[in-house]
Structures are given as C-alpha cells and as structure tokens.
Write a protein that holds these residues in place. Structure first.
Motif, mmCIF file in Angstrom:
data_model
loop_
_atom_site.group_PDB
_atom_site.id
_atom_site.type_symbol
_atom_site.label_atom_id
_atom_site.label_comp_id
_atom_site.label_asym_id
_atom_site.label_seq_id
_atom_site.Cartn_x
_atom_site.Cartn_y
_atom_site.Cartn_z
ATOM 1 N N GLU A 245 10.968 4.798 -6.086
ATOM 2 C CA GLU A 245 10.320 5.762 -6.973
ATOM 3 C C GLU A 245 9.351 5.040 -7.907
ATOM 4 O O GLU A 245 8.242 5.514 -8.169
ATOM 5 C CB GLU A 245 11.373 6.517 -7.783
ATOM 6 C CG GLU A 245 10.799 7.619 -8.638
ATOM 7 C CD GLU A 245 11.871 8.416 -9.358
ATOM 8 O OE1 GLU A 245 11.555 8.940 -10.442
ATOM 9 O OE2 GLU A 245 13.004 8.510 -8.860
ATOM 10 N N ILE B 151 6.143 4.258 -6.071
ATOM 11 C CA ILE B 151 5.327 5.456 -5.878
ATOM 12 C C ILE B 151 4.599 5.821 -7.170
ATOM 13 O O ILE B 151 3.410 6.161 -7.152
ATOM 14 C CB ILE B 151 6.179 6.616 -5.342
ATOM 15 C CG1 ILE B 151 6.677 6.262 -3.931
ATOM 16 C CG2 ILE B 151 5.402 7.922 -5.335
ATOM 17 C CD1 ILE B 151 7.769 7.168 -3.396
ATOM 18 N N VAL B 152 5.292 5.719 -8.298
ATOM 19 C CA VAL B 152 4.664 5.989 -9.598
ATOM 20 C C VAL B 152 3.548 4.971 -9.856
ATOM 21 O O VAL B 152 2.455 5.332 -10.309
ATOM 22 C CB VAL B 152 5.714 5.974 -10.730
ATOM 23 C CG1 VAL B 152 5.058 5.978 -12.102
ATOM 24 C CG2 VAL B 152 6.668 7.153 -10.585
ATOM 25 N N TYR C 141 0.522 5.784 -7.777
ATOM 26 C CA TYR C 141 -0.181 6.931 -8.346
ATOM 27 C C TYR C 141 -1.024 6.516 -9.561
ATOM 28 O O TYR C 141 -2.173 6.908 -9.700
ATOM 29 C CB TYR C 141 0.805 8.039 -8.738
ATOM 30 C CG TYR C 141 0.107 9.251 -9.292
ATOM 31 C CD1 TYR C 141 -0.527 10.144 -8.442
ATOM 32 C CD2 TYR C 141 0.044 9.472 -10.658
ATOM 33 C CE1 TYR C 141 -1.213 11.240 -8.944
ATOM 34 C CE2 TYR C 141 -0.639 10.568 -11.168
ATOM 35 C CZ TYR C 141 -1.264 11.449 -10.303
ATOM 36 O OH TYR C 141 -1.942 12.531 -10.810
ATOM 37 N N ASP D 269 -0.790 10.763 -4.580
ATOM 38 C CA ASP D 269 0.650 10.995 -4.494
ATOM 39 C C ASP D 269 1.166 10.513 -3.139
ATOM 40 O O ASP D 269 0.387 10.103 -2.268
ATOM 41 C CB ASP D 269 1.000 12.467 -4.759
ATOM 42 C CG ASP D 269 0.376 13.417 -3.745
ATOM 43 O OD1 ASP D 269 0.112 13.018 -2.596
ATOM 44 O OD2 ASP D 269 0.152 14.579 -4.119
ATOM 45 N N TYR D 270 2.474 10.588 -2.960
ATOM 46 C CA TYR D 270 3.101 10.019 -1.769
ATOM 47 C C TYR D 270 2.623 10.702 -0.489
ATOM 48 O O TYR D 270 2.299 10.030 0.491
ATOM 49 C CB TYR D 270 4.624 10.095 -1.891
ATOM 50 C CG TYR D 270 5.345 9.379 -0.779
ATOM 51 C CD1 TYR D 270 5.261 7.993 -0.654
ATOM 52 C CD2 TYR D 270 6.096 10.078 0.148
ATOM 53 C CE1 TYR D 270 5.907 7.322 0.359
ATOM 54 C CE2 TYR D 270 6.756 9.413 1.169
ATOM 55 C CZ TYR D 270 6.658 8.038 1.273
ATOM 56 O OH TYR D 270 7.302 7.383 2.288
ATOM 57 N N THR E 215 -0.166 12.258 0.080
ATOM 58 C CA THR E 215 -1.556 11.867 0.318
ATOM 59 C C THR E 215 -1.621 10.427 0.814
ATOM 60 O O THR E 215 -2.407 10.115 1.722
ATOM 61 C CB THR E 215 -2.389 12.027 -0.971
ATOM 62 O OG1 THR E 215 -2.281 13.383 -1.422
ATOM 63 C CG2 THR E 215 -3.846 11.662 -0.749
#
Length: 79
Positions: A47, A50-51, A54, A60-61, A63
C-alpha cells in the motif's frame, strides 16, 4: 506482471531524470525497495508503494497496470 510494472516504473523514472535516491528522498521509500520493484524481485506492491507511486506520477493502481501493459506491448512490438 510485476516485472512489467517494474520496467514501466523505471521508464517513468528515466523520463523524469530521477535516480532511485531521488525517489527515496521524495517518498521515504528506500532506494533498495525501488530497485527491487523495478527489477521485479519484489513481486507485490505494498500500500505504501502504491501511495508513493501516486504521489510521484499521479497515477492510481488500475491506471498503472493498464499503462504498464500498454508499455510492454509497445516494447514487445519493437523487438
């Protein structure tokens, strides 16, 4: 798929002219972690990862997965 995402993230980093050390400074994610993501050694993105992605690239994930797949298809057709 993880190696495809890693290759795409490396390409994005190159496009911005950043090093993995730059990414570490901007996100507090260690450069060793970025290396393992880009090379596909660490197959799962956390997580936190992923943040950070971004924050860096504004994607985002879902995309990320789509764009990485498109990047891979272009790379494959060029070879």
């Amino acid at each position: 798929m993880s190696s495809v995402i890693g290759k795409y993230l490396r390409e994005l980093r190159y496009r911005h002219g950043w090093t993995q050390a730059d990414l570490e400074r901007m996100t507090n994610v260690k450069y060793q972690r970025w290396s393992s993501i880009e090379t596909g050694i660490r197959p799962r993105l956390s997580e936190n990862d992923i943040v950070a992605i971004y924050k860096l690239y504004g994607i985002d994930y879902s995309t990320l997965i789509k764009e990485a797949a498109e990047f891979d298809m272009k790379q494959s057709s060029n070879n």
